[in-house]
Design a protein around this motif. Structure first.
Motif, PDB file in Angstrom:
ATOM      1  N   PRO A 112       2.124   8.483   8.308  1.00  0.00           N
ATOM      2  CA  PRO A 112       1.768   7.689   7.119  1.00  0.00           C
ATOM      3  C   PRO A 112       1.633   6.199   7.408  1.00  0.00           C
ATOM      4  O   PRO A 112       0.887   5.500   6.716  1.00  0.00           O
ATOM      5  CB  PRO A 112       2.910   7.977   6.135  1.00  0.00           C
ATOM      6  CG  PRO A 112       4.041   8.489   6.970  1.00  0.00           C
ATOM      7  CD  PRO A 112       3.397   9.202   8.119  1.00  0.00           C
ATOM      8  N   SER A 169       9.616   5.461   4.017  1.00  0.00           N
ATOM      9  CA  SER A 169       8.676   6.564   4.243  1.00  0.00           C
ATOM     10  C   SER A 169       9.428   7.883   4.297  1.00  0.00           C
ATOM     11  O   SER A 169      10.643   7.920   4.557  1.00  0.00           O
ATOM     12  CB  SER A 169       7.891   6.347   5.541  1.00  0.00           C
ATOM     13  OG  SER A 169       8.753   6.394   6.666  1.00  0.00           O
ATOM     14  N   GLY A 221      -5.951   2.400   6.198  1.00  0.00           N
ATOM     15  CA  GLY A 221      -6.306   2.287   4.788  1.00  0.00           C
ATOM     16  C   GLY A 221      -6.424   0.860   4.290  1.00  0.00           C
ATOM     17  O   GLY A 221      -7.126   0.603   3.310  1.00  0.00           O
ATOM     18  N   ASP A 240      -0.280  11.825   2.669  1.00  0.00           N
ATOM     19  CA  ASP A 240      -0.920  12.840   3.514  1.00  0.00           C
ATOM     20  C   ASP A 240      -0.417  14.216   3.145  1.00  0.00           C
ATOM     21  O   ASP A 240       0.788  14.492   3.223  1.00  0.00           O
ATOM     22  CB  ASP A 240      -0.652  12.601   4.996  1.00  0.00           C
ATOM     23  CG  ASP A 240      -1.111  13.789   5.841  1.00  0.00           C
ATOM     24  OD1 ASP A 240      -2.297  14.169   5.705  1.00  0.00           O
ATOM     25  OD2 ASP A 240      -0.299  14.335   6.597  1.00  0.00           O
ATOM     26  N   VAL A 252      -8.844   8.087   4.410  1.00  0.00           N
ATOM     27  CA  VAL A 252      -8.610   7.928   5.849  1.00  0.00           C
ATOM     28  C   VAL A 252      -8.776   9.305   6.474  1.00  0.00           C
ATOM     29  O   VAL A 252      -8.152  10.271   6.017  1.00  0.00           O
ATOM     30  CB  VAL A 252      -7.193   7.387   6.135  1.00  0.00           C
ATOM     31  CG1 VAL A 252      -6.909   7.383   7.630  1.00  0.00           C
ATOM     32  CG2 VAL A 252      -7.012   5.996   5.545  1.00  0.00           C
ATOM     33  N   ALA A 297      -6.478   8.857  11.991  1.00  0.00           N
ATOM     34  CA  ALA A 297      -5.036   8.631  11.895  1.00  0.00           C
ATOM     35  C   ALA A 297      -4.321   9.150  13.139  1.00  0.00           C
ATOM     36  O   ALA A 297      -3.423   8.489  13.680  1.00  0.00           O
ATOM     37  CB  ALA A 297      -4.478   9.299  10.639  1.00  0.00           C
ATOM     38  N   ALA A 329       0.702   5.170   1.041  1.00  0.00           N
ATOM     39  CA  ALA A 329      -0.045   6.084   1.906  1.00  0.00           C
ATOM     40  C   ALA A 329       0.418   7.518   1.671  1.00  0.00           C
ATOM     41  O   ALA A 329       1.627   7.779   1.605  1.00  0.00           O
ATOM     42  CB  ALA A 329       0.151   5.707   3.371  1.00  0.00           C
ATOM     43  N   ALA A 354      -3.897   4.789  -0.096  1.00  0.00           N
ATOM     44  CA  ALA A 354      -4.682   5.390   0.985  1.00  0.00           C
ATOM     45  C   ALA A 354      -4.254   6.843   1.149  1.00  0.00           C
ATOM     46  O   ALA A 354      -3.063   7.152   1.107  1.00  0.00           O
ATOM     47  CB  ALA A 354      -4.475   4.631   2.291  1.00  0.00           C
ATOM     48  N   THR A 404      -5.225  10.766   3.211  1.00  0.00           N
ATOM     49  CA  THR A 404      -6.016  11.533   4.177  1.00  0.00           C
ATOM     50  C   THR A 404      -6.985  12.440   3.435  1.00  0.00           C
ATOM     51  O   THR A 404      -6.623  13.101   2.469  1.00  0.00           O
ATOM     52  CB  THR A 404      -5.125  12.376   5.099  1.00  0.00           C
ATOM     53  OG1 THR A 404      -4.144  13.068   4.316  1.00  0.00           O
ATOM     54  CG2 THR A 404      -4.434  11.503   6.125  1.00  0.00           C
ATOM     55  N   LEU A 464       0.822  -1.202   0.000  1.00  0.00           N
ATOM     56  CA  LEU A 464       0.000   0.000   0.000  1.00  0.00           C
ATOM     57  C   LEU A 464       0.861   1.259   0.000  1.00  0.00           C
ATOM     58  O   LEU A 464       1.889   1.330   0.677  1.00  0.00           O
ATOM     59  CB  LEU A 464      -0.899  -0.033   1.240  1.00  0.00           C
ATOM     60  CG  LEU A 464      -1.994   0.991   1.417  1.00  0.00           C
ATOM     61  CD1 LEU A 464      -3.172   0.363   2.165  1.00  0.00           C
ATOM     62  CD2 LEU A 464      -1.492   2.190   2.193  1.00  0.00           C
ATOM     63  N   ILE A 518      -1.848   5.848   8.622  1.00  0.00           N
ATOM     64  CA  ILE A 518      -2.733   5.967   7.459  1.00  0.00           C
ATOM     65  C   ILE A 518      -2.803   4.635   6.723  1.00  0.00           C
ATOM     66  O   ILE A 518      -3.877   4.172   6.328  1.00  0.00           O
ATOM     67  CB  ILE A 518      -2.229   7.075   6.519  1.00  0.00           C
ATOM     68  CG1 ILE A 518      -2.295   8.438   7.210  1.00  0.00           C
ATOM     69  CG2 ILE A 518      -3.046   7.105   5.218  1.00  0.00           C
ATOM     70  CD1 ILE A 518      -1.507   9.521   6.500  1.00  0.00           C
ATOM     71  N   ALA A 519      -1.645   4.002   6.556  1.00  0.00           N
ATOM     72  CA  ALA A 519      -1.598   2.712   5.862  1.00  0.00           C
ATOM     73  C   ALA A 519      -2.372   1.648   6.636  1.00  0.00           C
ATOM     74  O   ALA A 519      -3.129   0.858   6.049  1.00  0.00           O
ATOM     75  CB  ALA A 519      -0.148   2.280   5.678  1.00  0.00           C
TER      76      ALA A 519
END
Length: 226
Positions: free
Chosen positions: A191, A30, A198, A7, A97, A102, A5, A65, A67, A3, A194-195
């Motif tokens: 993040p 990330s 998500g 934001d 999300v 989050a 993610a 995914a 935000t 995934l 979020i993942a």
């Protein structure tokens, strides 16, 4: 599940690529950079950098995914548009999300201890964006909403809980309620959180606006002036 993610809804630009197996989330790579402006210029290069570092292609992804708010109108639109474009090009799903959920996951498990969590963001003008999340599973109670601070106090659990977010102190001061604890945790979506959300989210990847934008279309301003 693999995934991506994203934001850009608040004061950061954040991207992560993760592998999710069951409840275990492994970050392949990330990036996160604090910023109030410039998300549009920063996001795409950051995604390219993260994907390259992870050594995967967009065709390797299962889901994107992003935000969807509450947060900055402009920042939210930037992230959602990018997520939908990546998903469309890759033939995968884009899911939303909320920033509130989050940030609820930012609370350390040692602090949370199964208690309810109330996330509140300062929305200015005497208001907060807020939502209650129940127990160890952090199940959302009600919908995300904009409240006057005096009204937001009514969503606080009577049995005590945790307050977190940029508007947490406003609710704590207004409530004067014992058993409500302010916890130090980031007010920005992570993040990786979020993942995690998500992976099972069924929110659509569309902006979540809890009140209308303050800016008015230029055409309407011209008509009023005339």
């Amino acid at each position: 599940m693999r995934l991506l993610a994203l934001d850009t809804a608040m004061d950061a630009c954040s991207v992560a690529v993760v592998d999710i197996v069951g409840h275990h989330v492994t970050a392949l790579t990330s990036r996160s950079e604090a910023m109030q402006r410039g998300h549009a210029e920063a996001l795409i290069p950051m995604v390219d950098e993260v994907m390259s570092e992870a050594g995967i292609r967009f065709s390797d992804l299962d889901r994107v995914a992003v935000t969807i708010g509450p947060g900055s109108f402009t920042g939210t639109r930037i992230g959602v548009a990018a997520a939908r474009a990546y998903a469309l090009a890759s033939g995968i799903d884009a899911v939303g999300v909320t920033t509130l959920q989050a940030v609820a996951l930012n609370v350390p498990r040692t602090e949370e201890d199964g208690r309810d969590i109330i996330v509140a963001f300062d929305a200015l003008r005497g208001e907060v964006y807020a939502q209650l999340f129940r127990g160890a599973g952090l199940e959302p109670v009600g919908e995300p909403a904009a409240y006057a601070i005096s009204d937001a106090v009514t969503i606080l659990p009577r049995t005590g809980g945790i307050l977190v977010g940029s508007g947490a102190h406003l609710l704590a001061e207004a409530s004067g309620r014992s058993g409500i604890e302010l916890v130090e945790a980031s007010s920005l979506p992570d993040p990786l959180c979020i993942a995690r959300i998500g992976a099972t989210s069924d929110w659509p990847a569309v902006p979540l606006y809890l009140r209308p934008p303050e800016a008015k279309p230029q055409a309407q301003q011209i008509l009023r002036a005339g």
